[in-house]
Write a protein that holds these residues in place. Sequence first.
Motif, mmCIF file in Angstrom:
data_model
loop_
_atom_site.group_PDB
_atom_site.id
_atom_site.type_symbol
_atom_site.label_atom_id
_atom_site.label_comp_id
_atom_site.label_asym_id
_atom_site.label_seq_id
_atom_site.Cartn_x
_atom_site.Cartn_y
_atom_site.Cartn_z
ATOM 1 N N ARG A 49 -25.157 -39.913 2.566
ATOM 2 C CA ARG A 49 -25.270 -40.838 3.844
ATOM 3 C C ARG A 49 -24.658 -42.375 3.702
ATOM 4 N N ASP A 50 -24.271 -43.158 4.309
ATOM 5 C CA ASP A 50 -23.774 -44.464 4.244
ATOM 6 C C ASP A 50 -24.822 -45.357 3.509
ATOM 7 N N GLY A 51 -24.388 -46.138 2.671
ATOM 8 C CA GLY A 51 -25.067 -47.245 1.939
ATOM 9 C C GLY A 51 -25.927 -46.618 0.800
ATOM 10 N N ILE A 52 -26.773 -47.342 0.036
ATOM 11 C CA ILE A 52 -27.298 -46.873 -0.985
ATOM 12 C C ILE A 52 -28.768 -47.152 -1.043
ATOM 13 N N TYR A 53 -29.301 -47.645 0.377
ATOM 14 C CA TYR A 53 -30.784 -47.995 0.264
ATOM 15 C C TYR A 53 -31.605 -46.761 -0.110
ATOM 16 N N ASP A 54 -32.818 -47.248 -0.615
ATOM 17 C CA ASP A 54 -33.754 -45.808 -1.412
ATOM 18 C C ASP A 54 -35.012 -46.468 -1.468
ATOM 19 N N SER A 55 -35.898 -45.646 -1.793
ATOM 20 C CA SER A 55 -37.248 -45.935 -2.022
ATOM 21 C C SER A 55 -37.992 -44.817 -2.664
ATOM 22 N N ARG A 56 -39.209 -45.433 -3.351
ATOM 23 C CA ARG A 56 -40.051 -44.469 -4.346
ATOM 24 C C ARG A 56 -41.578 -45.099 -4.018
ATOM 25 N N ILE A 57 -42.421 -43.945 -4.001
ATOM 26 C CA ILE A 57 -43.782 -44.511 -4.120
ATOM 27 C C ILE A 57 -44.329 -43.801 -5.570
ATOM 28 N N ILE A 58 -44.873 -44.670 -6.281
ATOM 29 C CA ILE A 58 -45.164 -44.384 -7.660
ATOM 30 C C ILE A 58 -47.089 -44.661 -7.903
ATOM 31 N N GLY A 59 -47.605 -43.752 -8.444
ATOM 32 C CA GLY A 59 -48.838 -43.956 -8.624
ATOM 33 C C GLY A 59 -49.794 -43.227 -7.930
ATOM 34 N N PRO A 60 -50.985 -42.791 -8.216
ATOM 35 C CA PRO A 60 -51.925 -42.094 -7.637
ATOM 36 C C PRO A 60 -52.542 -43.041 -6.349
ATOM 37 N N PRO A 61 -53.361 -41.909 -5.565
ATOM 38 C CA PRO A 61 -53.888 -42.583 -4.087
ATOM 39 C C PRO A 61 -55.038 -43.858 -4.535
ATOM 40 N N GLY A 62 -54.570 -44.950 -3.960
ATOM 41 C CA GLY A 62 -55.543 -46.196 -4.114
ATOM 42 C C GLY A 62 -54.671 -47.231 -5.186
ATOM 43 N N MET A 63 -53.744 -46.551 -5.988
ATOM 44 C CA MET A 63 -52.885 -47.411 -6.933
ATOM 45 C C MET A 63 -51.556 -47.365 -6.898
ATOM 46 N N ARG A 64 -51.073 -47.110 -5.362
ATOM 47 C CA ARG A 64 -49.593 -46.558 -5.185
ATOM 48 C C ARG A 64 -48.821 -47.959 -4.981
ATOM 49 N N VAL A 65 -47.640 -47.991 -5.780
ATOM 50 C CA VAL A 65 -46.501 -49.024 -5.460
ATOM 51 C C VAL A 65 -45.393 -48.161 -4.884
ATOM 52 N N GLN A 66 -45.075 -48.985 -3.842
ATOM 53 C CA GLN A 66 -43.665 -48.200 -2.984
ATOM 54 C C GLN A 66 -42.644 -49.508 -3.399
ATOM 55 N N VAL A 67 -41.693 -49.157 -3.645
ATOM 56 C CA VAL A 67 -40.353 -49.785 -3.825
ATOM 57 C C VAL A 67 -39.445 -49.262 -2.982
ATOM 58 N N ILE A 68 -38.996 -50.507 -2.155
ATOM 59 C CA ILE A 68 -37.924 -50.197 -1.098
ATOM 60 C C ILE A 68 -36.855 -51.292 -1.561
ATOM 61 N N LEU A 69 -35.569 -50.325 -1.663
ATOM 62 C CA LEU A 69 -34.635 -51.214 -1.937
ATOM 63 C C LEU A 69 -33.794 -51.012 -0.909
ATOM 64 N N LEU A 70 -33.430 -52.444 -0.508
ATOM 65 C CA LEU A 70 -32.430 -52.331 0.784
ATOM 66 C C LEU A 70 -30.968 -52.767 0.320
ATOM 67 N N ASP A 71 -30.077 -51.855 1.089
ATOM 68 C CA ASP A 71 -28.793 -52.277 0.845
ATOM 69 C C ASP A 71 -28.172 -53.365 1.996
ATOM 70 N N VAL A 72 -28.146 -54.796 1.420
ATOM 71 C CA VAL A 72 -27.548 -55.872 2.374
ATOM 72 C C VAL A 72 -26.170 -56.020 2.344
ATOM 73 N N ARG A 73 -25.402 -54.892 1.840
ATOM 74 C CA ARG A 73 -23.827 -55.081 1.842
ATOM 75 C C ARG A 73 -23.143 -54.024 2.780
#
Length: 349
Positions: free
Chosen positions: A142-166
């Motif tokens: 797909r176009d661009g390199i935006y990406d996302s991950r959810i890491i950790g167990p329920p109740g302690m999840r960190v979502q990392v959303i990487l935006l492509d602003v180029r």
Amino acid sequence: MFTRRTLARLMAAAAVTATPALSQNRPPLSRIAFGSCANQTMDQSIWDAVLSYRPDLFLFCGDNVYGDFNSADAANLKHAYEEAGKVAGYSKLRDTVSHLAVWDDHDYGLNDGGVEFAHKAVSKELFLDFWNAPATDVRRKRDGIYDSRIIGPPGMRVQVILLDVRWFRSPLKVTDQRGAPGKERYLPDPDPAKTMLGPVQWAWLAEELRKPAELRLIVSSTQILAEGHGWERWGNMPLEKQKLIDTIRASGAKGVVLVSGDRHIGALYRETPADLYPLYEVTSSGLNMVYWAAKEAGPNRLGALYAAANFGVVDVDWWERRVVLALRDDGGNTRRSVEIGFDTLGITT
């Protein structure tokens, strides 16, 4: 048989490219580090301090190399990646620490570049190859390199959303008074036809924010909340900045923290939009590219700029229910910080 170095690289790559389900089975993240603006031709001794911090995850927030180019062969960008691969600390972190990456203009290939860059497809493939993205990675299709991950167990999840602003970003409005304080290079442009993310990435972001997570880091290589300067920032397209806030609000997402780079300075910011919890932003830049003489207004900045080599950290204490955003110097010392309770960010679990 794998060498120890090769095995470490495979383990780090596997952690980064894990499916969301696998990521959720990892232990909770408590030590996240990030940084931007690492010129491959200059000293990068700051990696010693980063590695001593022992992050669970490192976020490369753009300008991970400096490889501007204007020809189809992308020779300068290829060379930049080759040289970066020879930097000992950089390589050690990539081999041994889980990491995610997004680009900014100098690893995109064009200073302050956006949708108009003619060679972005080439730079995308070089980016994905350098960061060991597998052939099955959705970003290759797909176009661009935006990406996302959810890491950790329920109740302690960190979502990392990487935006492509180029890749999709519309051209910026050039200043009418170059170099003037607050108008250094660009001016706010209220044109509703202009976009930071493009319609497909906007729709993707709205969907991502509705996924279950407790803490969310939205990574934008350019600053989101910062006001008072005329360099690149979301405020150059005020309707798009407001759209980002509206998208967060409409999603019902709690625990959003903003992470950025680009500016060759470090700083902390806070803004409280209507009908939303306070938004905090931590800008960390640069790992070795620093604007020592930086001086600018900061109406929503928390404290002074930090204009020396730095990396950012996000320390999460799930049991005390708080997160600390901080900037550390090349010796690992904390130079700026703010502590935020989970309740302040609307995190109720």
